[in-house]
Design an enzyme around this catalytic site. Sequence first.
Site, PDB file in Angstrom:
ATOM      1  N   ASP A  53     -34.639  31.384  76.643  1.00  0.00           N
ATOM      2  CA  ASP A  53     -34.267  30.604  77.826  1.00  0.00           C
ATOM      3  C   ASP A  53     -33.128  31.194  78.646  1.00  0.00           C
ATOM      4  O   ASP A  53     -32.471  30.485  79.397  1.00  0.00           O
ATOM      5  CB  ASP A  53     -33.876  29.184  77.393  1.00  0.00           C
ATOM      6  CG  ASP A  53     -32.697  29.170  76.418  1.00  0.00           C
ATOM      7  OD1 ASP A  53     -32.088  30.241  76.204  1.00  0.00           O
ATOM      8  OD2 ASP A  53     -32.387  28.093  75.891  1.00  0.00           O
ATOM      9  N   GLU A  90     -40.614  31.745  71.412  1.00  0.00           N
ATOM     10  CA  GLU A  90     -39.791  30.529  71.368  1.00  0.00           C
ATOM     11  C   GLU A  90     -40.070  29.668  72.608  1.00  0.00           C
ATOM     12  O   GLU A  90     -39.182  29.284  73.369  1.00  0.00           O
ATOM     13  CB  GLU A  90     -38.288  30.858  71.257  1.00  0.00           C
ATOM     14  CG  GLU A  90     -37.449  29.713  70.724  1.00  0.00           C
ATOM     15  CD  GLU A  90     -35.956  30.014  70.717  1.00  0.00           C
ATOM     16  OE1 GLU A  90     -35.296  29.973  71.763  1.00  0.00           O
ATOM     17  OE2 GLU A  90     -35.448  30.318  69.627  1.00  0.00           O
ATOM     18  N   GLU A 100     -30.451  26.867  81.041  1.00  0.00           N
ATOM     19  CA  GLU A 100     -31.485  27.243  80.076  1.00  0.00           C
ATOM     20  C   GLU A 100     -32.731  26.367  80.115  1.00  0.00           C
ATOM     21  O   GLU A 100     -33.851  26.865  79.932  1.00  0.00           O
ATOM     22  CB  GLU A 100     -30.900  27.269  78.661  1.00  0.00           C
ATOM     23  CG  GLU A 100     -29.928  28.408  78.405  1.00  0.00           C
ATOM     24  CD  GLU A 100     -28.507  28.139  78.887  1.00  0.00           C
ATOM     25  OE1 GLU A 100     -28.224  27.008  79.332  1.00  0.00           O
ATOM     26  OE2 GLU A 100     -27.666  29.053  78.825  1.00  0.00           O
ATOM     27  N   HIS A 119     -19.876  28.376  73.720  1.00  0.00           N
ATOM     28  CA  HIS A 119     -20.085  29.245  74.887  1.00  0.00           C
ATOM     29  C   HIS A 119     -20.864  28.609  76.029  1.00  0.00           C
ATOM     30  O   HIS A 119     -20.933  29.166  77.114  1.00  0.00           O
ATOM     31  CB  HIS A 119     -20.818  30.534  74.482  1.00  0.00           C
ATOM     32  CG  HIS A 119     -22.270  30.321  74.135  1.00  0.00           C
ATOM     33  ND1 HIS A 119     -23.242  30.199  75.092  1.00  0.00           N
ATOM     34  CD2 HIS A 119     -22.894  30.190  72.964  1.00  0.00           C
ATOM     35  CE1 HIS A 119     -24.404  30.010  74.510  1.00  0.00           C
ATOM     36  NE2 HIS A 119     -24.226  29.987  73.217  1.00  0.00           N
ATOM     37  N   ARG A 142     -22.374  27.100  79.241  1.00  0.00           N
ATOM     38  CA  ARG A 142     -21.809  26.991  80.600  1.00  0.00           C
ATOM     39  C   ARG A 142     -21.402  25.562  80.942  1.00  0.00           C
ATOM     40  O   ARG A 142     -20.371  25.334  81.573  1.00  0.00           O
ATOM     41  CB  ARG A 142     -22.839  27.489  81.637  1.00  0.00           C
ATOM     42  CG  ARG A 142     -22.701  28.962  81.975  1.00  0.00           C
ATOM     43  CD  ARG A 142     -23.757  29.382  83.005  1.00  0.00           C
ATOM     44  NE  ARG A 142     -23.376  30.592  83.717  1.00  0.00           N
ATOM     45  CZ  ARG A 142     -23.427  31.816  83.225  1.00  0.00           C
ATOM     46  NH1 ARG A 142     -23.811  32.016  81.990  1.00  0.00           N
ATOM     47  NH2 ARG A 142     -23.085  32.865  83.970  1.00  0.00           N
ATOM     48  N   HIS A 185     -16.416  33.861  71.778  1.00  0.00           N
ATOM     49  CA  HIS A 185     -17.356  34.521  72.702  1.00  0.00           C
ATOM     50  C   HIS A 185     -16.593  35.404  73.687  1.00  0.00           C
ATOM     51  O   HIS A 185     -15.455  35.107  74.046  1.00  0.00           O
ATOM     52  CB  HIS A 185     -18.130  33.423  73.441  1.00  0.00           C
ATOM     53  CG  HIS A 185     -19.348  33.906  74.184  1.00  0.00           C
ATOM     54  ND1 HIS A 185     -19.279  34.580  75.371  1.00  0.00           N
ATOM     55  CD2 HIS A 185     -20.665  33.788  73.902  1.00  0.00           C
ATOM     56  CE1 HIS A 185     -20.501  34.865  75.795  1.00  0.00           C
ATOM     57  NE2 HIS A 185     -21.362  34.396  74.918  1.00  0.00           N
TER      58      HIS A 185
HETATM   59  C1  UD1 Z   1     -25.786  33.851  77.990  1.00  0.00           C
HETATM   60  C2  UD1 Z   1     -27.001  33.025  78.359  1.00  0.00           C
HETATM   61  C3  UD1 Z   1     -27.111  31.821  77.435  1.00  0.00           C
HETATM   62  C4  UD1 Z   1     -27.060  32.239  75.984  1.00  0.00           C
HETATM   63  C5  UD1 Z   1     -25.833  33.092  75.737  1.00  0.00           C
HETATM   64  C6  UD1 Z   1     -25.804  33.610  74.323  1.00  0.00           C
HETATM   65  C7  UD1 Z   1     -27.696  32.871  80.705  1.00  0.00           C
HETATM   66  C8  UD1 Z   1     -27.415  32.282  82.031  1.00  0.00           C
HETATM   67  N1  UD1 Z   1     -26.855  32.531  79.731  1.00  0.00           N
HETATM   68  O1  UD1 Z   1     -24.642  33.052  78.249  1.00  0.00           O
HETATM   69  O2  UD1 Z   1     -28.336  31.146  77.690  1.00  0.00           O
HETATM   70  O3  UD1 Z   1     -27.028  31.084  75.182  1.00  0.00           O
HETATM   71  O4  UD1 Z   1     -25.846  34.217  76.629  1.00  0.00           O
HETATM   72  O5  UD1 Z   1     -24.526  34.084  73.968  1.00  0.00           O
HETATM   73  O6  UD1 Z   1     -28.623  33.621  80.553  1.00  0.00           O
HETATM   74  N2  UD1 Z   1     -19.432  39.281  77.914  1.00  0.00           N
HETATM   75  C9  UD1 Z   1     -18.872  40.480  77.501  1.00  0.00           C
HETATM   76  N3  UD1 Z   1     -19.548  41.225  76.563  1.00  0.00           N
HETATM   77  C10 UD1 Z   1     -20.730  40.828  76.005  1.00  0.00           C
HETATM   78  C11 UD1 Z   1     -21.284  39.610  76.438  1.00  0.00           C
HETATM   79  C12 UD1 Z   1     -20.632  38.852  77.400  1.00  0.00           C
HETATM   80  O7  UD1 Z   1     -17.814  40.883  77.957  1.00  0.00           O
HETATM   81  O8  UD1 Z   1     -21.281  41.555  75.172  1.00  0.00           O
HETATM   82  C13 UD1 Z   1     -18.700  38.473  78.946  1.00  0.00           C
HETATM   83  C14 UD1 Z   1     -18.831  39.060  80.353  1.00  0.00           C
HETATM   84  O9  UD1 Z   1     -17.621  38.884  81.031  1.00  0.00           O
HETATM   85  C15 UD1 Z   1     -19.907  38.164  80.972  1.00  0.00           C
HETATM   86  C16 UD1 Z   1     -19.598  36.829  80.313  1.00  0.00           C
HETATM   87  O10 UD1 Z   1     -19.237  37.171  78.980  1.00  0.00           O
HETATM   88  O11 UD1 Z   1     -19.808  38.126  82.365  1.00  0.00           O
HETATM   89  C17 UD1 Z   1     -20.703  35.826  80.317  1.00  0.00           C
HETATM   90  O12 UD1 Z   1     -21.953  36.392  79.896  1.00  0.00           O
HETATM   91  P1  UD1 Z   1     -23.336  35.729  80.423  1.00  0.00           P
HETATM   92  O13 UD1 Z   1     -24.478  36.451  79.802  1.00  0.00           O
HETATM   93  O14 UD1 Z   1     -23.327  35.592  81.899  1.00  0.00           O
HETATM   94  O15 UD1 Z   1     -23.246  34.242  79.890  1.00  0.00           O
HETATM   95  P2  UD1 Z   1     -23.189  33.675  78.420  1.00  0.00           P
HETATM   96  O16 UD1 Z   1     -22.275  32.504  78.441  1.00  0.00           O
HETATM   97  O17 UD1 Z   1     -22.950  34.773  77.462  1.00  0.00           O
HETATM   98  N1  UDP Z   2     -23.846  35.145  66.173  1.00  0.00           N
HETATM   99  C1  UDP Z   2     -23.305  36.389  65.807  1.00  0.00           C
HETATM  100  N2  UDP Z   2     -21.944  36.562  65.873  1.00  0.00           N
HETATM  101  C2  UDP Z   2     -21.089  35.587  66.281  1.00  0.00           C
HETATM  102  C3  UDP Z   2     -21.649  34.334  66.678  1.00  0.00           C
HETATM  103  C4  UDP Z   2     -23.022  34.154  66.619  1.00  0.00           C
HETATM  104  O1  UDP Z   2     -24.045  37.291  65.433  1.00  0.00           O
HETATM  105  O2  UDP Z   2     -19.876  35.818  66.300  1.00  0.00           O
HETATM  106  C5  UDP Z   2     -25.312  34.957  66.134  1.00  0.00           C
HETATM  107  C6  UDP Z   2     -25.808  33.722  65.412  1.00  0.00           C
HETATM  108  O3  UDP Z   2     -26.014  33.976  64.047  1.00  0.00           O
HETATM  109  C7  UDP Z   2     -27.111  33.411  66.136  1.00  0.00           C
HETATM  110  C8  UDP Z   2     -26.855  33.921  67.547  1.00  0.00           C
HETATM  111  O4  UDP Z   2     -25.734  34.797  67.466  1.00  0.00           O
HETATM  112  O5  UDP Z   2     -28.195  34.140  65.606  1.00  0.00           O
HETATM  113  C9  UDP Z   2     -26.579  32.778  68.478  1.00  0.00           C
HETATM  114  O6  UDP Z   2     -26.116  33.277  69.677  1.00  0.00           O
HETATM  115  P1  UDP Z   2     -25.357  32.393  70.746  1.00  0.00           P
HETATM  116  O7  UDP Z   2     -24.728  31.227  70.074  1.00  0.00           O
HETATM  117  O8  UDP Z   2     -24.497  33.326  71.514  1.00  0.00           O
HETATM  118  O9  UDP Z   2     -26.529  31.947  71.728  1.00  0.00           O
HETATM  119  P2  UDP Z   2     -27.588  30.742  71.743  1.00  0.00           P
HETATM  120  O10 UDP Z   2     -28.324  30.751  70.455  1.00  0.00           O
HETATM  121  O11 UDP Z   2     -26.817  29.486  71.993  1.00  0.00           O
HETATM  122  O12 UDP Z   2     -28.451  31.072  72.910  1.00  0.00           O
END
Ligand code: UD1
Ligand code: UDP
Length: 387
Positions: free
Chosen positions: A99, A121, A135, A212, A214, A245
């Site tokens: 999602d 999924e 999502e 994490h 939004r 995160h």
């Molecule tokens: C995204 C997904 C969310 C998912 C989550 C899993 C969307 C809109 N959101 O949210 O559905 O549950 O990932 O974690 O698709 N960042 C880093 N390094 C990384 C990853 C993220 O620096 O490896 C920082 C960056 O500043 C980035 C911010 O995190 O801009 C947010 O990342 P983003 O993918 O936009 O949103 P998530 O909250 O991670």
């Molecule tokens: N996870 C990880 N390291 C962390 C936190 C979570 O590997 O520090 C894994 C967790 O086991 C799960 C996945 O990340 O498999 C979940 O990701 P996240 O919570 O970022 O996203 P969501 O599932 O809410 O989309």
Amino acid sequence: MSHVKVMTVFGTRPEAIKMAPVVLELAKYPEYITPVVAVTAQHREMLDQVLNLFKITPDYDLDIMSRGQTLFDITCRAMQGLNEVLVKEKPDIVLVHGDTTTTFAGALAAFYHQAAVGHVEAGLRTGNKYSPFPEEMNRKLTGALTDIHFAPTATARQNLLQENITGESVFVTGNTVIDALKVTVDPAYRFTDRLLQNIDYDNRKVILVTTHRRENLGEPMRHVYQALRDIVTTFSDVEIVFPVHKNPLVRQVVQDELGGIERVNLIDPLDYQPFANLMARSYLVLTDSGGIQEEAPALGKPVLVLRDTTERPEAVTAGTVKLIGTDREQVYAATQKLLVDDVEYQRMANAVNPYGDGQASRRIVAAILYKYGLTARCPDEFKAGNS
Ligand code: UD1
Ligand code: UDP
């Protein structure tokens, strides 16, 4: 058809964890399947650690992540990059997962190129357009573009049928997250991180926390962290481990409310292997994550979900997951109950596997072979309780 080109598209940590078993399974059938892996890298470090763990080298890496990226940034960059890959590769089918914005952009880009879409999924719903945001709509819109729906559970299939999706296009496979978990959690696993090595898991109640979403950014998260502060102040045997995160908007509030507090360990996101093994050794999990709601029940860990809605009702019904929202008093009360009431704790700490049996990726690839006439056998269905 004698051969099918299958392109997998993913971009964030959870998609990578849940698509890795599928990528590995697709590679087992070179006589029938040409696999292509394209990552958007909507996440960077959090994606790369999963690719390393499962030894997956993408054929294409769009490297789109930017600090503080907006939904528009992700959507536009992913669409642009995927267009070029699709022009070059011309896959028969594109597999997307879950999602995220990468999911929806992947499905839309595939549709523009008239490639079939397989949604891994599929069918999870809250029924609330803004929760989780964005999502719920990403998943719905992806479903509308999908040709083969891989529903993890019977409930997810039911959701799809209610939207008039035809039954023949839906396969109930179980969730691939359990495939990944089964090959990752090991009672003999030793943490390399000194902090995790030194925690006294037998005499401390370790609460594992992640946040994490939004829709929880800002005040809702702040209230949760204040409740956690109240908890460690009251209970001297509690130790919090909080892999924070990478999102700067999350990190700021975490630091404000929990920085420097005794027995609150704020650490960087953990790689999947230590994270899954830490979850297996924790007392309790507090999270707004989707994937963790699926994993922790399989490990017999109670989960308090920091959200008002969930698209994963199965473990709530099974009694191992509870929705508690983000209100400070409510988060405190629900956590405190599990710390003082052993009967309630034991009631929630039952290992249940409503989400998978470790065979989901085998079923997904078997369904693709079946749909393309490369095998006569329709895959078996996942049935909860058979793990
Ligand atoms: C995204 C997904 C969310 C998912 C989550 C899993 C969307 C809109 N959101 O949210 O559905 O549950 O990932 O974690 O698709 N960042 C880093 N390094 C990384 C990853 C993220 O620096 O490896 C920082 C960056 O500043 C980035 C911010 O995190 O801009 C947010 O990342 P983003 O993918 O936009 O949103 P998530 O909250 O991670
Ligand atoms: N996870 C990880 N390291 C962390 C936190 C979570 O590997 O520090 C894994 C967790 O086991 C799960 C996945 O990340 O498999 C979940 O990701 P996240 O919570 O970022 O996203 P969501 O599932 O809410 O989309």
